[in-house]
Scaffold this motif. Structure first.
Motif, PDB file in Angstrom:
ATOM      1  N   TYR A 193       0.855  -1.122  -0.073  1.00  0.00           N
ATOM      2  CA  TYR A 193       0.128  -0.158   0.031  1.00  0.00           C
ATOM      3  C   TYR A 193       0.943   1.366   0.033  1.00  0.00           C
ATOM      4  O   TYR A 193       0.254   2.303   0.109  1.00  0.00           O
ATOM      5  CB  TYR A 193      -1.009   0.002   1.082  1.00  0.00           C
ATOM      6  N   TRP A 194       2.231   1.232  -0.256  1.00  0.00           N
ATOM      7  CA  TRP A 194       3.104   2.395  -0.217  1.00  0.00           C
ATOM      8  C   TRP A 194       4.353   2.032  -0.990  1.00  0.00           C
ATOM      9  O   TRP A 194       4.916   0.823  -0.560  1.00  0.00           O
ATOM     10  CB  TRP A 194       3.249   2.812   1.031  1.00  0.00           C
ATOM     11  N   VAL A 195       4.749   2.862  -1.829  1.00  0.00           N
ATOM     12  CA  VAL A 195       6.044   2.632  -2.289  1.00  0.00           C
ATOM     13  C   VAL A 195       6.664   3.964  -2.319  1.00  0.00           C
ATOM     14  O   VAL A 195       6.144   5.049  -2.421  1.00  0.00           O
ATOM     15  CB  VAL A 195       6.168   2.262  -3.792  1.00  0.00           C
ATOM     16  N   ALA A 196       8.137   4.073  -1.937  1.00  0.00           N
ATOM     17  CA  ALA A 196       8.902   5.556  -1.971  1.00  0.00           C
ATOM     18  C   ALA A 196       9.210   5.911  -3.608  1.00  0.00           C
ATOM     19  O   ALA A 196       9.228   5.087  -4.341  1.00  0.00           O
ATOM     20  CB  ALA A 196      10.149   5.144  -1.427  1.00  0.00           C
ATOM     21  N   ARG A 197       8.660   7.133  -3.838  1.00  0.00           N
ATOM     22  CA  ARG A 197       9.133   7.419  -5.119  1.00  0.00           C
ATOM     23  C   ARG A 197      10.487   7.844  -5.364  1.00  0.00           C
ATOM     24  O   ARG A 197      11.292   8.631  -4.837  1.00  0.00           O
ATOM     25  CB  ARG A 197       8.261   8.815  -5.310  1.00  0.00           C
ATOM     26  N   VAL A 198      10.784   7.046  -6.465  1.00  0.00           N
ATOM     27  CA  VAL A 198      12.182   7.363  -7.070  1.00  0.00           C
ATOM     28  C   VAL A 198      12.099   7.735  -8.673  1.00  0.00           C
ATOM     29  O   VAL A 198      11.145   7.431  -9.223  1.00  0.00           O
ATOM     30  CB  VAL A 198      13.106   6.334  -6.878  1.00  0.00           C
ATOM     31  N   LEU A 199      13.196   8.188  -9.109  1.00  0.00           N
ATOM     32  CA  LEU A 199      13.329   8.636 -10.587  1.00  0.00           C
ATOM     33  C   LEU A 199      13.414   7.488 -11.494  1.00  0.00           C
ATOM     34  O   LEU A 199      12.693   7.078 -12.221  1.00  0.00           O
ATOM     35  CB  LEU A 199      14.091   9.981 -10.697  1.00  0.00           C
ATOM     36  N   ARG A 200      14.651   6.841 -11.171  1.00  0.00           N
ATOM     37  CA  ARG A 200      14.908   5.856 -11.943  1.00  0.00           C
ATOM     38  C   ARG A 200      16.163   4.976 -11.396  1.00  0.00           C
ATOM     39  O   ARG A 200      16.611   5.284 -10.492  1.00  0.00           O
ATOM     40  CB  ARG A 200      15.541   6.343 -13.229  1.00  0.00           C
ATOM     41  N   ALA A 201      16.357   3.768 -12.107  1.00  0.00           N
ATOM     42  CA  ALA A 201      17.506   3.120 -11.605  1.00  0.00           C
ATOM     43  C   ALA A 201      18.948   3.731 -12.159  1.00  0.00           C
ATOM     44  O   ALA A 201      18.765   4.148 -13.127  1.00  0.00           O
ATOM     45  CB  ALA A 201      17.259   1.596 -12.009  1.00  0.00           C
ATOM     46  N   LYS A 202      19.841   3.506 -11.395  1.00  0.00           N
ATOM     47  CA  LYS A 202      21.171   4.005 -11.988  1.00  0.00           C
ATOM     48  C   LYS A 202      21.527   2.875 -13.188  1.00  0.00           C
ATOM     49  O   LYS A 202      20.998   1.919 -13.387  1.00  0.00           O
ATOM     50  CB  LYS A 202      22.201   3.674 -10.905  1.00  0.00           C
ATOM     51  N   PRO A 203      22.450   3.547 -14.167  1.00  0.00           N
ATOM     52  CA  PRO A 203      22.783   2.904 -15.325  1.00  0.00           C
ATOM     53  C   PRO A 203      23.316   1.419 -15.013  1.00  0.00           C
ATOM     54  O   PRO A 203      22.915   0.369 -15.915  1.00  0.00           O
ATOM     55  CB  PRO A 203      23.863   3.663 -16.020  1.00  0.00           C
ATOM     56  N   ALA A 204      23.838   1.050 -14.126  1.00  0.00           N
ATOM     57  CA  ALA A 204      24.556  -0.297 -13.909  1.00  0.00           C
ATOM     58  C   ALA A 204      23.543  -1.270 -13.057  1.00  0.00           C
ATOM     59  O   ALA A 204      24.085  -2.308 -12.781  1.00  0.00           O
ATOM     60  CB  ALA A 204      25.935  -0.314 -13.583  1.00  0.00           C
TER      61      ALA A 204
END
Length: 822
Positions: free
Chosen positions: A563-574
């Motif tokens: 019921y909840w996830v932390a907002r992040v932008l994206r995974a790092k390239p590797a």
């Protein structure tokens, strides 16, 4: 007769069945009325000439000569109109029929034919019985015993060469034949020379020989040695090679095994769209007597005195109700056993447990005893390598407050005998550590020696004011220089956004661009989110809930939502992303938002878990899946350090157990004496059998982009046995793996008749057994599409027109000679 007439008119008459429609037309600009007027005048003139002739002629001869001259002049005048015949011709275009013959190892199986129908099918294929009289004809018992254990390959070759059936010869009368063997790939056997364009010749694969299809010697070159069957891939490859060419269809002769590549049903849908039928000839028997160990699902590494659960998949046919022992052996010594009651031609999962008592490298084998009259006995056992270590994973669990995720995770780790757990709550009372056997620490281990004693640190939702820069730097050093592991579990208060531009920010496998509003207010957690596996997640050992891919994906789709996830932008390239939030509203311009991601950081591993709701996976099932995921996560993240991964040379592979012919991918993370990443453009490495000729094989490792010090290479698994792998700069550090003989072909021994029937039905083809093969050529010919072609034949310039002119002039001349006319 139709073909002769069309040839006389100057039209091509290849493969013409009949003329469906005929119409006469004129293509001249001269009006037909003028021609009729001229023709009438010419007819009157001719009648007058013969009427006034000085030579006495009989009435009949006079009219005959008049008609011949009038017809001749009429044909001359008709040239002005340029008459043409508009024909609608119906016929068939000679097409190519592709023969796709199974060359996989399962065709070596010698079926035990107990059923009289199966014995008669083998007799029909061998030419012993009349192929047109079916299964009602009698078969001598002596001949039946001779045919009782023919291999499937022998049955197929016999059917193709059967002089009473004349299968290939009859097909070649109507079609251009091209024959291929298939297993892992497609190998040309024979090509009809008529199907090749002038000046072009078939290109053979290296080491293969291709002959004209009319030379039936190619049948004897068919072998059954491919370790896998990729039926779907073979069909797709045929379609790609023949795209744009007129195909009568594809005749597949196989036992229906498919254990690699594309799903045949998906490829059949493409065949249906292209209008290419599949004709299937099923080779084998549908109910063989067989027991098989299909799969052994066990960890590749375990601990001394730790009870190890494992599952064995057993398949049986023809032994319903019997009970046989399933035995588990470690280096040949029995360590567990269980009686298995065989069910009605089905697969069942048998759970086993055993406790290793000493460390080392072992061969773990699950085996069933051979049964009387069993079709195949070399599929009764499956083996894999097992490493047993004598150590415990030292885990430090850190959180701000005892939230639900902390409580359940702590309880699970305390019950795990592989784990030695210590906990610290930033907002907890120091008195928590006062108990005699309390797992709590009074304070966070600020001294490096104390912190570096742990293999794994699980960091929860802690205020960054408590996790000072010095503490984060020590964590960084534990992971990057000493091979420790860090798991960061997101929280609604601080983690990860409050750690922006800190050492932890650099360590995380994910990025976040701007401070989240969640840092300023309590987030709302009232909407269910079902996390989705990525392709990497489906393949990752971290997230295995079942040994079968389909079951694993199904179990993940059935897990309770978070019921909840932390907002992040994206995974790092590797980074490698294993779980994502599938909600489009939560995605960014880079795609779906990662929830579980990991990457290699220096010598160690950092894992990011973007939700504190995984405890909800316990609903209705207790710790079954919660413990499976977290147990694998903890063990696999910490194992490299336990196994010596903190050294300057770290070697790993995608698996520890392979079969001959598979591609092995190896990784080497290399550091200098000062623990700086190696920067060489390539690194030499070698592998060899433990017990063999001593010969080593060189492998070139190339750098992995955006991962300094990490190198990757691939090679093909060779002959069975235990292997070791090392890099040239550090021969003392080795990677152990094992290669075994492939047994994909013997997991399913029955003829897969339902699959073959489906392929034929879906594409508009037909399914055949030996008793039906005599109808196969006629069936394919009857279903071959007929072509209607509209053509115009210029009658006025055709050979027939010329012959008529010459014939009329000659006939009149001969008759005039007989009448003494000049």
């Amino acid at each position: 007769m139709t073909a002769l007439l069309l040839k006389l008119l100057g039209a091509r008459a290849d493969d013409v069945a009949r003329v469906a429609d005929v119409a006469l037309a004129f293509r001249s600009v001269v009006r037909p009325g003028w021609v009729i007027l001229c023709l009438s005048a010419a007819a009157v003139a001719v009648w007058a000439v013969y009427r006034l002739s000085p030579v006495q002629l009989s009435r009949g001869r006079r009219w005959t000569l008049t008609v011949l001259r009038a017809l001749f002049l009429a044909l001359i005048l008709m040239l002005l109109l340029q008459p043409v015949l508009a024909l609608t011709i119906e016929g068939s275009v000679r097409r190519t029929l592709v023969l796709l013959l199974d060359g996989s190892a399962s065709m070596q199986i010698k079926d035990v034919r107990m059923d009289p129908a199966d014995q008669k099918r083998a007799a029909i294929a061998r030419g012993v019985l009349d192929p047109t009289r079916g299964l009602t004809q009698p078969l001598d018992s002596g001949r039946a015993r001779e045919l009782a254990q023919l291999s499937r390959l022998d049955v197929l070759k016999s059917a193709l060469r059967n002089h009473r059936l004349q299968l290939l010869a009859r097909l070649a009368q109507h079609f251009d034949l091209e024959a291929y063997a298939f297993g892992q790939g497609l190998t040309p056997l024979a090509v009809d020379q008529a199907a090749s364009s002038p000046g072009q010749h078939p290109t053979n694969a290296p080491g293969t020989e291709t002959t004209a299809v009319g030379d039936w010697a190619w049948v004897d070159r068919l072998k059954a040695d491919a370790p896998r069957t990729a039926l779907g891939d073979a069909l797709r490859e045929v379609l790609n090679r023949k795209r744009g060419q007129p195909l009568a269809g594809v005749l597949v002769a196989t036992d229906g095994a498919n254990n690699s590549g594309s799903a045949p049903h998906d490829v059949a849908a493409v065949f249906r769209q292209e209008g290419v039928p599949i004709y299937a000839y099923g080779v084998g028997i549908t109910s063989p007597r067989d027991v098989a160990v299909v799969n052994l699902f066990a960890p590749e590494t375990t601990f001394v005195q730790e009870e190890m659960p494992l599952t064995v998949r057993v398949r049986s046919q023809g032994f319903v109700g019997q009970t046989i022992p399933l035995v588990l052996r470690l280096d040949g010594q029995q360590v567990a056993a269980q009686q298995v009651q065989l069910t009605a031609d089905a697969e069942q999962v048998v759970p086993l447990r055993f406790t290793p008592t000493r460390p080392g490298e072992f061969t773990l084998q699950a085996a069933l005893p051979a049964q009387p009259q069993e079709t195949l006995t070399n599929n009764n056992a499956v083996s894999q390598r097992l490493r047993v270590i004598d150590a415990k994973i030292k885990v430090l669990l850190v959180d701000g407050a005892p939230r639900w995720e902390f409580r359940y995770l702590q309880a699970m780790l305390l019950r795990d005998r592989r784990v030695q757990l210590k906990c610290w709550l930033a907002e907890g009372s120091p008195s928590l550590a006062s108990g005699e056997q309390s797992p709590y620490l009074e304070r966070f281990p600020d001294q490096k020696d104390d912190l570096f004693n742990f293999d794994l640190v699980i960091l929860g939702d802690v205020d960054p004011k408590v996790m000072t820069a010095n503490r984060l730097d020590n964590l960084n050093e534990l992971v990057s220089r000493f091979g420790g592991a860090l798991v960061v579990v997101a929280g609604k208060r601080f983690t990860p956004h409050a750690y922006r531009r800190t050492a932890l920010d650099r360590m995380l496998p994910v990025e976040f661009d701007v401070p989240s509003p969640e840092a300023d207010r309590e987030p709302v957690a009232d909407r269910p989110i079902r996390l989705a596996l990525t392709p990497a997640g489906r393949a990752s050992p971290f997230l295995r809930l079942s040994d079968k891919d389909e079951e694993n994906v199904g179990l993940w789709s059935q897990l309770p939502p978070v019921y909840w996830v932390a907002r992040v932008l994206r995974a790092k390239p590797a980074a490698e992303v294993l779980l994502v939030d599938p909600e489009p509203a939560h995605s960014s311009r880079f795609g779906l938002m990662p929830v579980l991601a990991l990457h290699q950081y220096g010598l160690g591993t950092v894992v990011y878990v973007g939700t504190d709701n995984t405890w909800r996976w316990r609903k209705n099932v207790g710790e079954l899946y919660y413990r499976a995921v977290w147990g694998q996560l903890v063990q696999r993240a910490a194992l490299p350090r336990l196994l010596g991964g903190a050294r300057r040379t770290q070697l790993s592979s995608d698996r520890q157990n392979y079969v001959t012919g598979e591609r092995i991918r190896v990784y080497a993370r290399l550091y200098t004496a000062g623990f700086d990443p190696v920067q060489a453009p390539a690194v030499k490495a070698y592998y060899s059998l433990h017990e063999g000729s001593g010969l080593r094989t060189e492998v070139q490792l190339r750098p992995v982009p955006e991962q300094p010090g990490l190198y990757q290479g691939e090679f093909v698994a060779g002959e069975p046995g235990p292997y070791r792998f090392w890099v040239e700069q550090d021969p003392s550090t080795t990677l152990e793996f094992s290669v075994s003989e492939p047994k994909f072909e013997f997991g399913q021994t029955a003829l897969n008749e339902p699959l073959l029937r489906d392929l034929a039905t879906l594409t508009g083809g037909a399914y055949f057994r030996e008793e039906d093969l005599y109808r196969l050529p006629d069936t394919i010919q009857a279903q071959t599409e007929r072509v209607r072609l509209a053509i115009e034949v210029p009658v006025w310039s055709s050979p027939l027109y010329f012959l008529l002119l010459v014939g009329l002039a000659t006939a009149e001349w001969l008759l005039r000679r007989r009448s003494d006319l000049k």
